[in-house]
Design a protein around this motif. Structure first.
Motif, PDB file in Angstrom:
ATOM      1  N   LEU A 178       0.876  -1.161   0.000  1.00 54.06           N
ATOM      2  CA  LEU A 178       0.000   0.000   0.000  1.00 54.06           C
ATOM      3  C   LEU A 178       0.918   1.216   0.000  1.00 54.06           C
ATOM      4  CD1 LEU A 178      -2.645  -0.979   2.713  1.00 54.06           C
ATOM      5  CD2 LEU A 178      -2.994  -0.900   0.236  1.00 54.06           C
ATOM      6  N   ASP A 179       0.797   2.052  -1.005  1.00 52.44           N
ATOM      7  CA  ASP A 179       1.619   3.255  -1.122  1.00 52.44           C
ATOM      8  C   ASP A 179       0.678   4.459  -1.060  1.00 52.44           C
ATOM      9  OD1 ASP A 179       3.594   5.106  -1.590  1.00 52.44           O
ATOM     10  OD2 ASP A 179       3.964   4.510  -3.667  1.00 52.44           O
ATOM     11  N   TYR A 180       0.497   5.005   0.143  1.00 51.69           N
ATOM     12  CA  TYR A 180      -0.502   6.052   0.366  1.00 51.69           C
ATOM     13  C   TYR A 180      -0.268   7.338  -0.433  1.00 51.69           C
ATOM     14  CZ  TYR A 180      -2.934   3.402   3.952  1.00 51.69           C
ATOM     15  OH  TYR A 180      -3.673   2.448   4.612  1.00 51.69           O
ATOM     16  N   PRO A 181       0.965   7.876  -0.512  1.00 50.96           N
ATOM     17  CA  PRO A 181       1.135   9.120  -1.271  1.00 50.96           C
ATOM     18  C   PRO A 181       0.717   8.983  -2.739  1.00 50.96           C
ATOM     19  CG  PRO A 181       3.077   8.718   0.078  1.00 50.96           C
ATOM     20  CD  PRO A 181       2.212   7.484   0.159  1.00 50.96           C
ATOM     21  N   ASN A 182       0.941   7.819  -3.315  1.00 51.38           N
ATOM     22  CA  ASN A 182       0.582   7.589  -4.723  1.00 51.38           C
ATOM     23  C   ASN A 182      -0.794   6.946  -4.878  1.00 51.38           C
ATOM     24  OD1 ASN A 182       3.016   8.586  -5.995  1.00 51.38           O
ATOM     25  ND2 ASN A 182       4.027   6.851  -5.010  1.00 51.38           N
ATOM     26  N   LYS A 183      -1.478   6.718  -3.751  1.00 60.95           N
ATOM     27  CA  LYS A 183      -2.796   6.079  -3.756  1.00 60.95           C
ATOM     28  C   LYS A 183      -2.803   4.832  -4.642  1.00 60.95           C
ATOM     29  CE  LYS A 183      -5.685   9.952  -2.461  1.00 60.95           C
ATOM     30  NZ  LYS A 183      -6.916  10.677  -2.752  1.00 60.95           N
ATOM     31  N   ALA A 184      -1.873   3.953  -4.347  1.00 62.54           N
ATOM     32  CA  ALA A 184      -1.744   2.709  -5.104  1.00 62.54           C
ATOM     33  C   ALA A 184      -1.549   1.544  -4.149  1.00 62.54           C
ATOM     34  CB  ALA A 184      -0.556   2.795  -6.067  1.00 62.54           C
ATOM     35  N   GLY A 185      -2.093   0.424  -4.535  1.00 65.22           N
ATOM     36  CA  GLY A 185      -1.913  -0.795  -3.768  1.00 65.22           C
ATOM     37  C   GLY A 185      -1.969  -1.973  -4.707  1.00 65.22           C
ATOM     38  N   GLY A 186      -1.340  -3.049  -4.307  1.00 61.32           N
ATOM     39  CA  GLY A 186      -1.387  -4.229  -5.162  1.00 61.32           C
ATOM     40  C   GLY A 186      -0.199  -5.131  -4.946  1.00 61.32           C
ATOM     41  N   ILE A 187       0.338  -5.619  -6.059  1.00 65.02           N
ATOM     42  CA  ILE A 187       1.415  -6.598  -6.031  1.00 65.02           C
ATOM     43  C   ILE A 187       2.653  -6.009  -6.689  1.00 65.02           C
ATOM     44  CG2 ILE A 187       2.113  -8.922  -6.745  1.00 65.02           C
ATOM     45  CD1 ILE A 187      -0.289  -8.834  -4.766  1.00 65.02           C
ATOM     46  N   ALA A 188       3.763  -6.014  -5.956  1.00 64.05           N
ATOM     47  CA  ALA A 188       5.026  -5.488  -6.476  1.00 64.05           C
ATOM     48  C   ALA A 188       5.882  -6.583  -7.095  1.00 64.05           C
ATOM     49  CB  ALA A 188       5.799  -4.779  -5.367  1.00 64.05           C
ATOM     50  N   GLY A 189       5.438  -7.824  -7.029  1.00 64.93           N
ATOM     51  CA  GLY A 189       6.180  -8.920  -7.627  1.00 64.93           C
ATOM     52  C   GLY A 189       6.136 -10.181  -6.785  1.00 64.93           C
ATOM     53  N   VAL A 190       6.792 -11.204  -7.276  1.00 67.75           N
ATOM     54  CA  VAL A 190       6.908 -12.492  -6.590  1.00 67.75           C
ATOM     55  C   VAL A 190       8.392 -12.719  -6.350  1.00 67.75           C
ATOM     56  CG1 VAL A 190       6.512 -14.974  -6.769  1.00 67.75           C
ATOM     57  CG2 VAL A 190       4.856 -13.392  -7.738  1.00 67.75           C
ATOM     58  N   PHE A 191       8.731 -13.123  -5.131  1.00 69.64           N
ATOM     59  CA  PHE A 191      10.133 -13.355  -4.775  1.00 69.64           C
ATOM     60  C   PHE A 191      10.300 -14.792  -4.308  1.00 69.64           C
ATOM     61  CE2 PHE A 191      13.892 -13.341  -2.138  1.00 69.64           C
ATOM     62  CZ  PHE A 191      14.757 -12.505  -2.832  1.00 69.64           C
ATOM     63  N   HIS A 192      11.291 -15.471  -4.862  1.00 71.56           N
ATOM     64  CA  HIS A 192      11.607 -16.841  -4.457  1.00 71.56           C
ATOM     65  C   HIS A 192      12.840 -16.803  -3.553  1.00 71.56           C
ATOM     66  CE1 HIS A 192       8.720 -18.717  -7.206  1.00 71.56           C
ATOM     67  NE2 HIS A 192       9.008 -17.693  -7.981  1.00 71.56           N
ATOM     68  N   THR A 193      12.697 -17.297  -2.338  1.00 75.05           N
ATOM     69  CA  THR A 193      13.804 -17.271  -1.385  1.00 75.05           C
ATOM     70  C   THR A 193      14.931 -18.179  -1.848  1.00 75.05           C
ATOM     71  OG1 THR A 193      12.854 -19.042  -0.043  1.00 75.05           O
ATOM     72  CG2 THR A 193      12.246 -16.784   0.542  1.00 75.05           C
ATOM     73  N   THR A 194      16.157 -17.790  -1.483  1.00 68.13           N
ATOM     74  CA  THR A 194      17.335 -18.575  -1.877  1.00 68.13           C
ATOM     75  C   THR A 194      17.972 -19.294  -0.697  1.00 68.13           C
ATOM     76  OG1 THR A 194      18.906 -16.774  -1.488  1.00 68.13           O
ATOM     77  CG2 THR A 194      17.864 -16.886  -3.681  1.00 68.13           C
ATOM     78  N   GLY A 195      17.615 -18.889   0.515  1.00 66.16           N
ATOM     79  CA  GLY A 195      18.258 -19.427   1.701  1.00 66.16           C
ATOM     80  C   GLY A 195      19.301 -18.471   2.249  1.00 66.16           C
ATOM     81  N   ASP A 196      19.727 -17.509   1.445  1.00 66.20           N
ATOM     82  CA  ASP A 196      20.648 -16.463   1.909  1.00 66.20           C
ATOM     83  C   ASP A 196      19.785 -15.324   2.440  1.00 66.20           C
ATOM     84  OD1 ASP A 196      22.430 -14.392   2.331  1.00 66.20           O
ATOM     85  OD2 ASP A 196      23.507 -14.698   0.435  1.00 66.20           O
ATOM     86  N   ILE A 197      19.410 -15.439   3.711  1.00 66.73           N
ATOM     87  CA  ILE A 197      18.427 -14.528   4.281  1.00 66.73           C
ATOM     88  C   ILE A 197      18.874 -13.065   4.232  1.00 66.73           C
ATOM     89  CG2 ILE A 197      19.187 -14.847   6.664  1.00 66.73           C
ATOM     90  CD1 ILE A 197      16.164 -14.670   7.437  1.00 66.73           C
TER      91      ILE A 197
END
Length: 191
Positions: free
Chosen positions: A151-170
């Motif tokens: 949720l980005d209030y100044p830009n009045k936008a919300g949604g999905i910024a992408g999909v991230f697959h973890t690698t194990g390197d936290i």
């Protein structure tokens, strides 16, 4: 998982159209989409700075047709609101006890055919320097991706910024995830 408003016939359609109308009238836009083949994920919703994040998050979920479950502190699930909060997709978390929420969440993801579990990475609405890593461990241990909701209030936008697959390197993964959220701002400035 328990029944929610996201799987209540007729009402879910009405709530979706109501969400679309409200967001449009308020000047908000829904950004991004959920990959159609994604059935399970840990979804983060950031930045989390206000009580208004919940209703906006729920409306964005309806627009995106995402059947979500979200974690919230036990205090908001007290009577007489417990049933309503659960129906809205809430899962109460008692933060005063060490109760292995990571493993319980992994087990819930593994035992369901479809589950979008929202975990706020900050763990609070207050400004934090470091995100909690529970969402990361849940996703990595369950072998599911992190869906980056925002949720980005100044830009009045919300949604999905992408999909991230973890690698194990936290350390590297957390830096990469937080970099995506760096330009976004919550409702309360400075957070």
């Amino acid at each position: 998982m328990h029944r929610t408003m996201f799987d209540t016939p007729i009402l879910k359609t009405l709530l979706r159209w109501g969400s679309i109308a409200f967001l449009k009238l308020a000047g908000w836009k829904s950004v991004g989409s959920i990959p159609p083949d994604l059935k399970k994920c840990v979804m983060i919703a950031a930045p989390h700075t206000s009580n208004w994040d919940l209703p906006f998050m729920l409306m964005i979920a309806f627009v995106l047709r995402a059947k979500i479950y979200w974690m919230g502190k036990e205090q908001i699930f007290k009577p007489p609101f417990r049933g309503l909060m659960m129906w809205m997709g809430g899962i109460p978390v008692d933060r005063s006890k060490a109760n292995n929420m990571v493993q319980a969440s992994v087990d819930a993801i593994n035992s369901n055919e479809q589950l979008f579990l929202i975990v706020p990475p900050e763990g609070t609405r207050a400004k934090v320097t470091y995100w909690k890593t529970g969402f990361y461990h849940i996703a990595h241990n369950a072998g599911v991706p992190v869906l980056m909701g925002f949720l980005d209030y100044p830009n009045k936008a919300g949604g999905i910024a992408g999909v991230f697959h973890t690698t194990g390197d936290i350390d590297a993964d957390m830096q990469a995830i937080q970099a995506i959220y760096a330009p976004m701002s919550g409702k309360k400035t400075g957070q």
